[in-house]
Design an enzyme around this catalytic site. Structure first.
Site, mmCIF file in Angstrom:
data_model
loop_
_atom_site.group_PDB
_atom_site.id
_atom_site.type_symbol
_atom_site.label_atom_id
_atom_site.label_comp_id
_atom_site.label_asym_id
_atom_site.label_seq_id
_atom_site.Cartn_x
_atom_site.Cartn_y
_atom_site.Cartn_z
ATOM 1 N N LYS A 116 0.814 -1.211 0.000
ATOM 2 C CA LYS A 116 0.000 0.000 0.000
ATOM 3 C C LYS A 116 0.855 1.271 0.000
ATOM 4 O O LYS A 116 0.415 2.310 -0.475
ATOM 5 C CB LYS A 116 -0.967 -0.011 1.177
ATOM 6 C CG LYS A 116 -2.019 -1.105 0.997
ATOM 7 C CD LYS A 116 -3.145 -1.037 1.983
ATOM 8 C CE LYS A 116 -4.238 -2.034 1.625
ATOM 9 N NZ LYS A 116 -3.823 -3.448 1.773
HETATM 10 C C1 PLP Z 1 -4.459 -4.542 1.172
HETATM 11 C C2 PLP Z 1 -3.708 -5.824 1.084
HETATM 12 C C3 PLP Z 1 -4.080 -6.848 0.180
HETATM 13 C C4 PLP Z 1 -5.324 -6.755 -0.685
HETATM 14 O O1 PLP Z 1 -5.198 -5.806 -1.711
HETATM 15 P P1 PLP Z 1 -6.495 -5.281 -2.487
HETATM 16 O O2 PLP Z 1 -6.027 -4.129 -3.288
HETATM 17 O O3 PLP Z 1 -7.480 -4.883 -1.427
HETATM 18 O O4 PLP Z 1 -7.001 -6.404 -3.322
HETATM 19 C C5 PLP Z 1 -3.308 -7.987 0.106
HETATM 20 N N1 PLP Z 1 -2.216 -8.144 0.900
HETATM 21 C C6 PLP Z 1 -1.823 -7.189 1.765
HETATM 22 C C7 PLP Z 1 -0.635 -7.446 2.623
HETATM 23 C C8 PLP Z 1 -2.536 -5.996 1.900
HETATM 24 O O5 PLP Z 1 -2.153 -5.059 2.781
#
Ligand code: PLP
Length: 472
Positions: A116
């Protein structure tokens, strides 16, 4: 480039108008009016660019209301070796010990050790820039059970014109996540530990965001995963991964993506629509398999909270996929009326929908395939990679690799996106390997740093008061 809503009745708007917004006024999600196509000559040129320049080239196809020199500066300031740990920013590591042509793309070497950061770090700079340009301030209000809140705080810390009020359930985040957020000493970051569970936090945020007078008075905003700029920033690493796994533009690759809210893999969909040679977008879910069910059957069935499981890949524990509407809009030939019917009426009345057979038949043309993974699969996959490659992967990435192994085709490289570092999920690593995951050196003393947070009851008035006394 203009933006429209997946539900049709919003006026086309510019990038900087939708940057600070969440949903479109009609409840839909914003998308560009078209996807710019990138030809082989452009791909060949982009192949040689450092990550920050690549980000600028790609973003400038979608952003024409920020002067190019400013946009370029924001991209170059964001994607640095100092912040992301290497000059390539998202380096590829071979997983050939597990399967020929398998790669791991590191997206988790930013400040909070999850992918993120890739988008949020840019969003922090874009927000600061746009607010200054408009002479405005913003108070970001959010609820988190871990990853999103910390990525938002690390992106917004010290930014002019921005304050963050982040609610989290007191004592319920992992010790690492808690230390990561609460050790921030920046004056514009407010950690509100709520005496309750995550749903209490979310209810408070909803109540405050639903009070339009309060929202306007205090310039309340969010940084949720449906923000278009976040999605756009994620498109860049699909190109960066492709360039590292191939030598020329006539080669194709597949991507395996651990998925929850469909934000990450939706960026892959955009990259593919732009002409990046992607064969398959492999959607990997955990036991919360809303998306796997859809891609197998054309049936989208939102889960009730009692049927949303708490798993050992917690960032994928979702009951509905908030970005999914974007893909369905494209799948339906951008039919906004049909999209509004499915995500408005059908979702409200029946908790989901089922596509017609002719609509389901189109899915393959968009490259999507899927699979699901369980706790036992995660443990087995973490052990397998450790044994064969000497690498420790986190539980979410393990879900991605598990499904990648099912879908991998000879002769087509498959890139598994690493969505977090194992250090964030030590308990599951201990269960799989019987040892502690390595912690990046810079974070060794994280859990002993002084903490800054306010403990509040699960009460809207208390949170409201906190905002009123500290907002800018
Ligand atoms: C947010 C997250 C996901 C999921 O990603 P999306 O964009 O919501 O599909 C998967 N793995 C981790 C570690 C995350 O923080």
């Amino acid at each position: 480039m203009k933006y429209l809503s997946t539900r049709g009745d919003a006026l086309p708007r510019g990038f900087s108008d939708i940057l600070l917004e969440g949903l479109a006024p009609d409840g839909g999600l914003y998308l560009p009016t078209r996807y710019p196509r990138v030809d082989a000559a452009t791909l060949a040129r982009w192949r040689r660019l450092p990550y920050g320049d690549l980000a600028f080239e790609l973003l400038s196809l979608y952003i024409d209301d920020i002067p190019p020199a400013d946009l370029r500066r924001l991209c170059l300031q964001t994607y640095t070796e100092a912040v992301f740990g290497s000059a390539q920013i998202t380096p590829l590591k071979p997983l050939s010990g597990v399967g020929e042509g398998l790669w791991l793309q590191a997206l988790s070497n930013g400040p909070t050790l999850a992918f993120k950061d890739m988008a949020m770090q840019l969003l922090g700079r874009l927000f600061e820039y746009e607010l200054a340009r408009r002479g405005r301030t913003l108070n970001i209000l959010g609820a988190t059970s871990g990853d999103t809140g910390s990525a938002a705080e690390y992106a917004m810390r010290g930014k002019q014109g921005i304050r963050v009020f982040m609610l989290s359930p007191h004592g319920r985040m992992s010790p690492f996540q808690q230390a990561q957020m609460f050790s921030l000493q920046d004056a514009n970051i407010h950690n509100l530990a709520i005496e309750g569970v995550f749903d209490d936090c979310q209810d408070i945020v909803k109540a405050i965001s639903g009070d339009l007078a309060f929202k306007r008075r205090w310039h309340i905003g969010t940084v949720n995963s449906i923000n278009w700029a976040r999605l756009l920033a994620q498109v860049v690493y699909y190109f960066a991964g492709y360039f590292q796994a191939t030598r020329s533009e006539d080669q194709v690759v597949s991507f395996a993506v651990p998925s929850g809210n469909f934000g990450n893999v939706c960026a892959g969909h955009v990259a593919r629509m732009m002409g990046l040679p992607i064969r398959h977008l492999i959607v990997a879910t955990n036991e919360n398999d809303v998306l796997d069910e859809f891609f197998r059957s054309g049936r989208y069935r939102v889960r009730a909270s009692a049927q949303t499981y708490q798993t050992s890949s917690p960032s994928m524990d979702i009951s509905k996929a908030s970005n999914f509407e974007r893909f369905v809009f494209d799948l339906l030939g951008r039919d906004a009326a049909r999209t509004a019917e499915l995500f408005g009426d059908s979702l409200a009345r029946q908790g989901g929908f089922e596509l017609a057979p002719a609509e389901v038949a189109r899915i393959a043309g968009f490259g999507f395939v899927s699979g699901r993974s369980t706790h036992a699969d995660r443990l087995a996959t973490i052990r397998l990679v450790h044994e064969r490659c000497g690498t420790v992967i986190d539980p979410h990435t393990a879900d991605g690799l598990k499904v990648a192994l099912q879908q991998h085709e000879a002769g087509v490289p498959t890139i598994v996106l690493e969505t977090a570092l194992p250090a964030k999920f030590a308990a599951t690593i201990r269960e799989a390997l019987g040892c502690e995951p390595a912690l990046p050196a810079a974070l060794h003393d994280l859990e002993s740093l002084p903490r800054r947070f306010a403990l509040l009851p699960a009460d809207v008035t208390a949170v409201r008061h906190c905002i009123e006394t500290q907002a800018s």
